[in-house]
Design a protein around this motif. Sequence first.
Motif, PDB file in Angstrom:
ATOM      1  N   SER A  54       0.858  -1.175   0.000  1.00  0.00           N
ATOM      2  CA  SER A  54       0.000   0.000   0.000  1.00  0.00           C
ATOM      3  C   SER A  54       0.900   1.231   0.000  1.00  0.00           C
ATOM      4  N   TYR A  55       0.377   2.351  -0.439  1.00  0.00           N
ATOM      5  CA  TYR A  55       1.182   3.568  -0.531  1.00  0.00           C
ATOM      6  C   TYR A  55       1.702   3.987   0.848  1.00  0.00           C
ATOM      7  N   ASP A  56       0.821   3.961   1.844  1.00  0.00           N
ATOM      8  CA  ASP A  56       1.238   4.341   3.197  1.00  0.00           C
ATOM      9  C   ASP A  56       2.339   3.434   3.714  1.00  0.00           C
ATOM     10  N   ASN A  57       2.184   2.134   3.492  1.00  0.00           N
ATOM     11  CA  ASN A  57       3.194   1.188   3.948  1.00  0.00           C
ATOM     12  C   ASN A  57       4.513   1.395   3.224  1.00  0.00           C
ATOM     13  N   GLY A  58       4.424   1.709   1.944  1.00  0.00           N
ATOM     14  CA  GLY A  58       5.632   1.971   1.178  1.00  0.00           C
ATOM     15  C   GLY A  58       6.392   3.168   1.717  1.00  0.00           C
ATOM     16  N   GLU A  59       5.659   4.212   2.095  1.00  0.00           N
ATOM     17  CA  GLU A  59       6.301   5.399   2.664  1.00  0.00           C
ATOM     18  C   GLU A  59       7.055   5.058   3.942  1.00  0.00           C
ATOM     19  N   MET A  60       6.450   4.247   4.797  1.00  0.00           N
ATOM     20  CA  MET A  60       7.070   3.889   6.055  1.00  0.00           C
ATOM     21  C   MET A  60       8.291   3.000   5.842  1.00  0.00           C
ATOM     22  N   LEU A  61       8.212   2.064   4.897  1.00  0.00           N
ATOM     23  CA  LEU A  61       9.343   1.185   4.625  1.00  0.00           C
ATOM     24  C   LEU A  61      10.544   1.958   4.087  1.00  0.00           C
ATOM     25  N   MET A  62      10.266   2.988   3.307  1.00  0.00           N
ATOM     26  CA  MET A  62      11.355   3.791   2.740  1.00  0.00           C
ATOM     27  C   MET A  62      12.154   4.504   3.829  1.00  0.00           C
ATOM     28  N   LYS A  63      11.521   4.773   4.962  1.00  0.00           N
ATOM     29  CA  LYS A  63      12.234   5.411   6.060  1.00  0.00           C
ATOM     30  C   LYS A  63      13.251   4.463   6.675  1.00  0.00           C
ATOM     31  N   SER A  64      12.927   3.173   6.647  1.00  0.00           N
ATOM     32  CA  SER A  64      13.825   2.174   7.220  1.00  0.00           C
ATOM     33  C   SER A  64      14.854   1.673   6.211  1.00  0.00           C
ATOM     34  N   TYR A  65      14.502   1.740   4.932  1.00  0.00           N
ATOM     35  CA  TYR A  65      15.395   1.248   3.875  1.00  0.00           C
ATOM     36  C   TYR A  65      15.605   2.345   2.838  1.00  0.00           C
ATOM     37  N   PRO A  66      16.603   3.172   3.001  1.00  0.00           N
ATOM     38  CA  PRO A  66      16.830   4.286   2.059  1.00  0.00           C
ATOM     39  C   PRO A  66      17.205   3.839   0.649  1.00  0.00           C
ATOM     40  N   GLU A  67      17.535   2.571   0.493  1.00  0.00           N
ATOM     41  CA  GLU A  67      17.931   2.095  -0.837  1.00  0.00           C
ATOM     42  C   GLU A  67      16.743   1.695  -1.706  1.00  0.00           C
ATOM     43  N   ILE A  68      15.510   1.769  -1.166  1.00  0.00           N
ATOM     44  CA  ILE A  68      14.344   1.425  -1.967  1.00  0.00           C
ATOM     45  C   ILE A  68      13.476   2.658  -2.194  1.00  0.00           C
ATOM     46  N   ALA A  69      12.622   2.587  -3.202  1.00  0.00           N
ATOM     47  CA  ALA A  69      11.760   3.722  -3.540  1.00  0.00           C
ATOM     48  C   ALA A  69      10.477   3.212  -4.181  1.00  0.00           C
ATOM     49  N   MET A  70       9.437   4.044  -4.145  1.00  0.00           N
ATOM     50  CA  MET A  70       8.177   3.705  -4.799  1.00  0.00           C
ATOM     51  C   MET A  70       8.225   4.101  -6.266  1.00  0.00           C
ATOM     52  N   THR A  71       7.553   3.318  -7.083  1.00  0.00           N
ATOM     53  CA  THR A  71       7.492   3.627  -8.502  1.00  0.00           C
ATOM     54  C   THR A  71       6.360   4.618  -8.775  1.00  0.00           C
ATOM     55  N   GLU A  72       6.368   5.205  -9.957  1.00  0.00           N
ATOM     56  CA  GLU A  72       5.269   6.089 -10.358  1.00  0.00           C
ATOM     57  C   GLU A  72       3.985   5.297 -10.602  1.00  0.00           C
ATOM     58  N   PHE A  73       4.151   4.025 -10.913  1.00  0.00           N
ATOM     59  CA  PHE A  73       2.987   3.191 -11.218  1.00  0.00           C
ATOM     60  C   PHE A  73       2.141   2.975  -9.962  1.00  0.00           C
ATOM     61  N   LYS A  74       0.825   3.071 -10.121  1.00  0.00           N
ATOM     62  CA  LYS A  74      -0.111   2.763  -9.047  1.00  0.00           C
ATOM     63  C   LYS A  74      -1.171   1.803  -9.580  1.00  0.00           C
ATOM     64  N   PHE A  75      -1.536   0.834  -8.738  1.00  0.00           N
ATOM     65  CA  PHE A  75      -2.597  -0.093  -9.121  1.00  0.00           C
ATOM     66  C   PHE A  75      -3.934   0.639  -9.175  1.00  0.00           C
ATOM     67  N   ASP A  76      -4.806   0.145 -10.014  1.00  0.00           N
ATOM     68  CA  ASP A  76      -6.150   0.693 -10.125  1.00  0.00           C
ATOM     69  C   ASP A  76      -7.008   0.059  -9.025  1.00  0.00           C
ATOM     70  N   HIS A  77      -7.159   0.782  -7.935  1.00  0.00           N
ATOM     71  CA  HIS A  77      -7.929   0.252  -6.813  1.00  0.00           C
ATOM     72  C   HIS A  77      -8.382   1.401  -5.922  1.00  0.00           C
ATOM     73  N   SER A  78      -9.633   1.339  -5.491  1.00  0.00           N
ATOM     74  CA  SER A  78     -10.174   2.343  -4.586  1.00  0.00           C
ATOM     75  C   SER A  78     -10.112   1.802  -3.160  1.00  0.00           C
ATOM     76  N   ASP A  79      -9.302   2.419  -2.335  1.00  0.00           N
ATOM     77  CA  ASP A  79      -9.124   1.974  -0.957  1.00  0.00           C
ATOM     78  C   ASP A  79     -10.307   2.448  -0.111  1.00  0.00           C
ATOM     79  N   GLU A  80     -11.068   1.501   0.398  1.00  0.00           N
ATOM     80  CA  GLU A  80     -12.254   1.845   1.180  1.00  0.00           C
ATOM     81  C   GLU A  80     -12.123   1.357   2.616  1.00  0.00           C
ATOM     82  N   GLY A  81     -10.921   1.396   3.155  1.00  0.00           N
ATOM     83  CA  GLY A  81     -10.720   1.016   4.540  1.00  0.00           C
ATOM     84  C   GLY A  81     -10.487  -0.468   4.723  1.00  0.00           C
TER      85      GLY A  81
END
Length: 317
Positions: free
Chosen positions: A242-269
């Motif tokens: 998930s985008y939020d999880n990716g942001e948090m993981l990047m804080k712990s692993y500076p060698e990784i990054a999120m891609t521009e690509f996003k899945f087509d999905h509406s997050d409803e909780g």
Amino acid sequence: MKKHVFVAMAAMISMAWMTGCSGGESKETVADTKAESSGTAAAAEETEKAGDGSEAEATGAAVDVDPESRLGKILASGKITMGTAPDFAPMEFKNVGAKGVEYVGSDIELGKYIAEKLGVELEIKAMEFSAIQQGLASGTIDMGISGFAYTEERAETLGLSDRYNIQSEDKGHTLLVLKEDAASYKTAEDFSGKKVVAQNASLQQSLVTEQLPSDIQFQPVTAITDGVLMLTTGKADALAVSYDNGEMLMKSYPEIAMTEFKFDHSDEGNVIAVKKGEDELLEALNGIIAEVNESGLYSQWTEEARALAESLGIEMK
């Protein structure tokens, strides 16, 4: 005596659900009225002496909880068992300290809140994410709270609650890659032929298999941390998160990054999972979730869990 206490608690639960759905300010719950249970139970005992009709009159419009149902057994035992995969900070993770291993996170707080409102104790059973559904089917756990997203496939085999953790801004789901390669991944087609990992039985696994090219090499992993290790050691090209999880993981692993690509999905909780057919338990959970949503408690728990995870150096998903 247990029978009469049970009848009294059934009445209390019914009152809690009715007040929770009325839209008014009063939100009476099992925990709120627990102190009155002894008196109510005594009243129920007295009315039973007058015959079956008197007992029915004592419970009023309340619908008795089936003692053989999951909710009935929870109330009778005084304990509700929650299955969770504690590798998904800030929702559920481990805090290892002087007291040993403690399970913490926003989902853990939700579980505690549910137990409090039902007037029972919470027992947490840690397990692999994919094993939670099996635990519900076998009856070894009463509910699964572990960042579940609603899917039609899950709804076919599980009882799913109303949604909680509904975000005002949908950030979606994406993939993590090595930072040096991030610019190379902008569309789904850019992952063609690549090795992609996602947590087994997760929403991300479904998104990967449905929306990325058919020639990817997909591998499910037991825990997100396994996927991160594969990514950072070159054993995988991308990790779905998930985008939020990716942001948090990047804080712990500076060698990784999120891609521009996003899945087509509406997050409803997220939703709580129970065994299919346990409608009384599901109704009780929905009443409590409505209160949590209205009060904004889950957002508060999330912020507190993020702060704790960061202070412990825990990888957040």
